[in-house]
Scaffold this active site. Structure first.
Site, PDB file in Angstrom:
ATOM      1  N   ARG A 234       0.822  -1.066  -0.013  1.00  9.79           N
ATOM      2  CA  ARG A 234       0.057  -0.267  -0.012  1.00  9.79           C
ATOM      3  C   ARG A 234       0.886   1.158  -0.018  1.00  9.79           C
ATOM      4  NH1 ARG A 234      -3.511  -2.283  -1.643  1.00  9.79           N
ATOM      5  NH2 ARG A 234      -5.562  -2.839  -0.819  1.00  9.79           N
ATOM      6  N   GLU A 263      -3.839   7.534  -4.662  1.00 12.07           N
ATOM      7  CA  GLU A 263      -4.045   6.916  -6.066  1.00 12.07           C
ATOM      8  C   GLU A 263      -5.361   7.702  -6.628  1.00 12.07           C
ATOM      9  OE1 GLU A 263      -3.916   2.816  -5.681  1.00 12.07           O
ATOM     10  OE2 GLU A 263      -1.918   2.963  -5.092  1.00 12.07           O
ATOM     11  N   HIS A 281      -1.305   0.539 -10.139  1.00 13.14           N
ATOM     12  CA  HIS A 281      -1.783  -0.457  -9.343  1.00 13.14           C
ATOM     13  C   HIS A 281      -2.360  -1.627 -10.043  1.00 13.14           C
ATOM     14  CE1 HIS A 281      -3.939  -0.904  -5.152  1.00 13.14           C
ATOM     15  NE2 HIS A 281      -3.466  -1.842  -5.557  1.00 13.14           N
TER      16      HIS A 281
END
Ligand code: A2R
Length: 323
Positions: A234, A263, A281
């Site tokens: 993360r 993000e 991601h």
């Protein structure tokens, strides 16, 4: 049979979305305006959430869903769900472990190779015609040969990464809160101590208050000038400004990142660095694996609404005895 009202929060890829619609009375929540409309018109009927990310499940949302019983999260990481608020209300949360483990581990290895050996930059060099015009791409200063990797988080995915690193003949060590009795890798109870002893840090812990910014300037300095950081856990785990500074000043060699603090926004300063490999991601993002994750979301909801235990509940929200 009447279909159960279910909020599809944050959107789903096509196959999972279609199957959810087949099984449940779905209320859309891919965009903020859609979500608001679903909560306003159907909030008092919704019993399940299929959560595809983007939107937090917080107390304010739960207050508008008085009949909610289960939040089935699409993904193994479930930061963004207020677990205490769910537990207080007896709402069960599930996630999608295991089915994405190998895919994410593959992505971590791809990032490590791309970072150490500059493969994206070498490809860009070829495509720009520079191989012909200027000759061979410069030799990379980075290599995987002789590296020692410290894995921050040796859970399901961390272990799958460790096995890959074994095969590639890297030394492996790890840091977690508890030593694993079932592996021979060197354990460090202290992250800085591990960072001092390794030159490659692979981050694969969940985003929690305890892991927030635990990879800070001190850890990066300890990693040293040949240091490579790979993050597929993360973005919150890394102090992003400190990482940018460490990359810019060459305190460490390079970083390969699939996750970011905010993000989908990636800081310009990070974009500008030639020693960072950046992915949007995509750790688990193949059709194969996303289908498996989507099916597990649906199976958790179906099991729950059939009166059975959910398949993959998270530990923070106890499953009530339903007998
Ligand atoms: O600390 P432990 O013994 O519970 O080990 C877990 C470790 N971990 C931590 N290590 C150090 N400090 C912490 N505060 C901390 N919190 C957790 O992370 C365990 O070794 C690992 C998590 O492993 P799993 O629960 O098996 O998760 P999995 O499937 O490997 O996925 C890891 C993460 C997800 O949460 C997403 O954020 C990402 O990878 O996709």
């Amino acid at each position: 049979m009447t279909k159960i009202d279910t909020l599809v929060l944050g959107g789903m890829h096509a196959r999972t979305g279609e199957e959810l619609t087949r099984q449940f009375a779905c209320h859309p929540g891919a965009a903020a305006s859609e979500l608001e409309a679903s909560l306003t018109t159907s909030g008092d009927r919704i019993r399940g959430i299929a959560r595809g990310g983007h939107f937090d499940v917080d107390r304010a949302m739960l207050d508008r869903l008085p009949k909610l019983e289960i939040v089935a999260n699409f993904g193994v990481g479930y930061d963004g769900i207020d677990l205490k608020a769910c537990a207080d209300r007896g709402i069960v949360v599930t996630n999608t472990p295991d089915v994405l483990t190998e895919e994410v581990a593959d992505t971590a290895l791809g990032l490590l190779l791309n970072t150490a050996r500059e493969l994206p930059a070498a490809e860009a060099y070829l495509r720009a015609g520079r191989w012909v015009a200027e000759g061979d791409y410069p030799l990379t200063k980075g290599t995987l040969r002789g590296r020692t990797a410290g894995i921050l988080g040796l859970g399901r995915i961390g272990l799958a990464i460790a096995r890959r690193l074994d095969a590639m003949q890297l030394q492996v060590a790890y840091h977690t809160r508890r030593e694993r009795p079932d592996v021979a890798y060197k354990y460090y109870a202290d992250l800085i101590s591990m960072a001092k002893d390794v030159d490659t840090l692979v981050i694969v812990v969940p985003g929690t208050p305890a892991t927030a910014r635990m990879v800070n300037a001190d850890v990066l300095t300890a990693l040293g000038p040949d240091g490579i950081v790979v993050n597929i856990g993360r973005g919150s785990v890394v102090d992003e400004p400190a990482l940018i500074e460490a990359l810019a000043s060459r305190t460490i060699r390079a970083a390969g990142l699939d996750v970011f603090a905010d993000e989908p926004n990636v800081p310009d300063a990070l974009m500008a660095l030639d020693n960072a490999v950046l992915l949007p991601h995509v750790g688990s993002a193949s059709v194969h694996t996303r289908d498996a994750m989507g099916q597990l979301v649906i199976d958790n909801l179906l099991a729950w609404f059939a009166g059975n235990d959910p398949i993959t509940p998270v530990p923070e929200t106890p499953v009530p005895n339903r007998a």
